[in-house]
Design a protein around this motif. Structure first.
Motif, PDB file in Angstrom:
ATOM      1  N   ASN A  95       0.829  -1.205   0.000  1.00 25.68           N
ATOM      2  CA  ASN A  95       0.000   0.000   0.000  1.00 25.68           C
ATOM      3  C   ASN A  95       0.862   1.254   0.000  1.00 25.68           C
ATOM      4  O   ASN A  95       1.471   1.618   1.014  1.00 25.68           O
ATOM      5  CB  ASN A  95      -0.925  -0.014   1.229  1.00 25.68           C
ATOM      6  N   VAL A  96       0.926   1.937  -1.140  1.00 24.25           N
ATOM      7  CA  VAL A  96       1.727   3.151  -1.251  1.00 24.25           C
ATOM      8  C   VAL A  96       1.165   4.249  -0.350  1.00 24.25           C
ATOM      9  O   VAL A  96       1.921   4.990   0.297  1.00 24.25           O
ATOM     10  CB  VAL A  96       1.770   3.619  -2.713  1.00 24.25           C
ATOM     11  N   ASP A  97      -0.142   4.360  -0.285  1.00 22.39           N
ATOM     12  CA  ASP A  97      -0.760   5.411   0.529  1.00 22.39           C
ATOM     13  C   ASP A  97      -0.425   5.244   2.004  1.00 22.39           C
ATOM     14  O   ASP A  97      -0.223   6.240   2.719  1.00 22.39           O
ATOM     15  CB  ASP A  97      -2.279   5.410   0.341  1.00 22.39           C
ATOM     16  N   ARG A  99       3.028   6.526   2.539  1.00 20.13           N
ATOM     17  CA  ARG A  99       3.072   7.991   2.490  1.00 20.13           C
ATOM     18  C   ARG A  99       2.517   8.584   3.779  1.00 20.13           C
ATOM     19  O   ARG A  99       3.033   9.595   4.285  1.00 20.13           O
ATOM     20  CB  ARG A  99       2.305   8.519   1.285  1.00 20.13           C
ATOM     21  N   GLU A 146       9.147  -0.763 -12.282  1.00 20.13           N
ATOM     22  CA  GLU A 146       7.709  -0.506 -12.269  1.00 20.13           C
ATOM     23  C   GLU A 146       7.143  -0.578 -10.856  1.00 20.13           C
ATOM     24  O   GLU A 146       6.204   0.153 -10.516  1.00 20.13           O
ATOM     25  CB  GLU A 146       6.967  -1.515 -13.155  1.00 20.13           C
ATOM     26  N   LEU A 151       8.144   2.652  -8.906  1.00 20.83           N
ATOM     27  CA  LEU A 151       7.730   3.940  -9.443  1.00 20.83           C
ATOM     28  C   LEU A 151       6.675   4.658  -8.598  1.00 20.83           C
ATOM     29  O   LEU A 151       6.841   5.846  -8.278  1.00 20.83           O
ATOM     30  CB  LEU A 151       7.243   3.763 -10.883  1.00 20.83           C
ATOM     31  N   PRO A 152       5.579   4.017  -8.183  1.00 21.79           N
ATOM     32  CA  PRO A 152       4.590   4.759  -7.395  1.00 21.79           C
ATOM     33  C   PRO A 152       5.098   5.228  -6.039  1.00 21.79           C
ATOM     34  O   PRO A 152       4.657   6.267  -5.538  1.00 21.79           O
ATOM     35  CB  PRO A 152       3.432   3.766  -7.250  1.00 21.79           C
ATOM     36  N   PHE A 153       6.017   4.491  -5.437  1.00 19.21           N
ATOM     37  CA  PHE A 153       6.581   4.928  -4.159  1.00 19.21           C
ATOM     38  C   PHE A 153       7.387   6.215  -4.327  1.00 19.21           C
ATOM     39  O   PHE A 153       7.469   7.031  -3.405  1.00 19.21           O
ATOM     40  CB  PHE A 153       7.467   3.832  -3.566  1.00 19.21           C
ATOM     41  N   THR A 177       6.973   8.492  -7.177  1.00 20.34           N
ATOM     42  CA  THR A 177       6.127   9.578  -7.682  1.00 20.34           C
ATOM     43  C   THR A 177       5.200  10.117  -6.601  1.00 20.34           C
ATOM     44  O   THR A 177       4.859  11.300  -6.606  1.00 20.34           O
ATOM     45  CB  THR A 177       5.293   9.118  -8.890  1.00 20.34           C
ATOM     46  N   GLU A 178       4.780   9.250  -5.677  1.00 14.35           N
ATOM     47  CA  GLU A 178       3.890   9.674  -4.595  1.00 14.35           C
ATOM     48  C   GLU A 178       4.650  10.141  -3.356  1.00 14.35           C
ATOM     49  O   GLU A 178       4.028  10.449  -2.341  1.00 14.35           O
ATOM     50  CB  GLU A 178       2.947   8.527  -4.219  1.00 14.35           C
ATOM     51  N   ALA A 223       6.312   8.522  -1.190  1.00 13.09           N
ATOM     52  CA  ALA A 223       5.835   7.693  -0.089  1.00 13.09           C
ATOM     53  C   ALA A 223       6.945   7.221   0.832  1.00 13.09           C
ATOM     54  O   ALA A 223       6.664   6.695   1.916  1.00 13.09           O
ATOM     55  CB  ALA A 223       5.090   6.478  -0.643  1.00 13.09           C
TER      56      ALA A 223
END
Length: 424
Positions: free
Chosen positions: A273-275, A278, A298, A301-303, A305-306, A308
């Motif tokens: 869970n990236v959220d 963060r 891949e 990446l969300p960790f 860009t966010e 987190a």
């Protein structure tokens, strides 16, 4: 290649043939690609043996018809089966095409959920062995094949453990004083960076809830403060929570240790869970690190860009290999995020990680997790320990610049395993 081990004998031959790209369409083999004679080389075998260290180390060898072999290591787990699956898709290929073969392996594994799963551990180990053999065939060290180096030595942080009396009261085993004593020993050994586990159980609890009581949180805070007081402000100090806790508990711990000036608090919440990451990161000034359970760029990446996490910790023996690590580190650098790779491997995986860390600007420390293995340095057969004064020199020898002592491999091979047969 040993008799009876031709790729046609593989139990996975039919499935590998079917999986050559999206079942049969995206074929990444290039057996007839144009080559200079000195680089017209073929892979003849790919092997894996499990050695029992403090973890089951998956050591991999890629053999060629040029008389050279390369060594690599995959993350602990069922890598041998993945190596056996990939083998018929690699024999006959040219080891110089490292990037294409990584993509080829990932394609072969795609129908098995392999692009972002544990199978990337086998890809990582084989890719490392490919780089090693190409280095030997060209006379170049691995870091040079990867684009050159930023540093001559890589800082090593020592993963430490306190408490060794399992029948005693947990509060006595995992006392702040026991942590502090081990920390002083490690600093005296020459390390200026270290880490401890902080997710130890000190009281009866409903662990399914991922929550800690106030007393348990305070115990962890006391441990952190005791270690910091024992070693002073200079050494880098991290603590690992092994993704065990809820956001609320992780935030309480992170805020409680803010005055200890930690280098990081590791994996406070589950990695999916990236959220959640963060939320913890935004709640505290304590740097938050994660990444050992994430594979390929891949996944990271969300960790990034966010925003987190504050620090990432890819494991090169799991995340996709040395070149994939460079991709991950490059994207992290674009977000001004430093890298401290996770590493629980033998000297083979450790030295591979050293080469990779030398090639990126933002890798500031590499984990060493074998302090209790008194034969760790025997495995590589060098006259001197790899780690000196808390760092490892980047080798100038071809490939990884390290080999295996076959006698030590056989001595510590897991049940049912033998050596890699490279001395034969």
């Amino acid at each position: 290649m040993a008799p009876g081990t031709e790729p046609t004998d593989s139990k996975y031959r039919g499935l590998v043939d079917d999986m050559r790209g999206g079942v049969g369409w995206r074929d990444l083999r290039t057996p007839d690609a144009r080559r200079a004679d000195e680089r017209d080389v073929e892979i003849t075998d790919v092997r894996c043996v499990v050695v029992e260290g403090n973890f089951p180390w998956n050591l991999i060898a890629v053999e060629t018809d040029a008389g050279e072999y390369g060594l690599g290591e995959a993350f602990p787990g069922p890598a041998s089966e993945y190596v056996a699956f990939l083998r018929p898709g690699l024999v006959g290929e040219n080891p110089f095409d490292v990037d294409r073969l990584v993509e080829h392996m990932t394609q072969l594994l795609s129908g098995l959920g392999g692009s972002l799963g544990y199978s990337q551990a086998a890809v990582s180990g084989i890719e490392t062995a490919l780089i090693d053999v190409v280095g030997k065939l060209t006379g170049l060290p691995a870091y040079q094949l990867m684009g050159g180096k930023y540093r001559d030595a890589v800082r090593i942080y020592c993963d430490c453990h306190a408490g060794d009396a399992p029948d005693a009261d947990p509060r006595e085993i995992y006392s702040p004083e026991s942590y502090a004593a081990v920390a002083r020993e490690v600093v005296d050994e020459g390390f200026d960076a270290l880490k401890f586990d902080l997710d130890v159980r000190t009281e009866a609890a409903d662990t399914a809830t991922r929550r800690l009581s106030n007393d348990a949180v305070e115990h962890k805070v006391e441990v952190v403060r005791a270690v910091r007081d024992a070693i002073g402000s200079s050494p880098a100090l991290g603590f690992d929570l092994h993704w065990n806790f809820s956001v609320e508990t992780a935030e309480r711990i992170a805020r409680g240790v803010e005055d200890a000036d930690l280098a990081w608090l590791e994996d406070p919440v589950p990695p999916e869970n990236v959220d959640a990451h963060r939320a913890v990161t935004d709640s505290t000034s304590t740097p938050i690190l994660a990444g050992e359970n994430i594979t390929r760029v891949e996944g990271f990446l969300p960790f990034l860009t966010e925003q987190a996490v504050d620090v990432i910790a890819p494991d090169l023996q799991k995340a996709g290999g040395l070149f994939e690590f460079r991709k991950i580190a490059t994207v992290a650098d674009a977000f001004d995020v430093p890298v401290a790779p996770h590493n629980i491997s033998s000297p083979i995986g450790t030295m591979a990680s050293v080469h990779a860390c030398a090639t990126v600007p933002n890798a500031f420390a590499l984990e060493y997790h074998a302090r209790e293995v008194d034969w760790w340095d025997d495995l590589h057969g060098r006259d001197e320990p790899l780690i000196r004064d808390g760092e490892i020199q980047v080798p100038e020898e071809p490939g990884l610049g390290i080999d295996l002592d076959p006698d030590v491999v056989r001595e510590h091979a897991a049940p049912g395993e033998s050596g890699l047969g490279l001395e034969e």
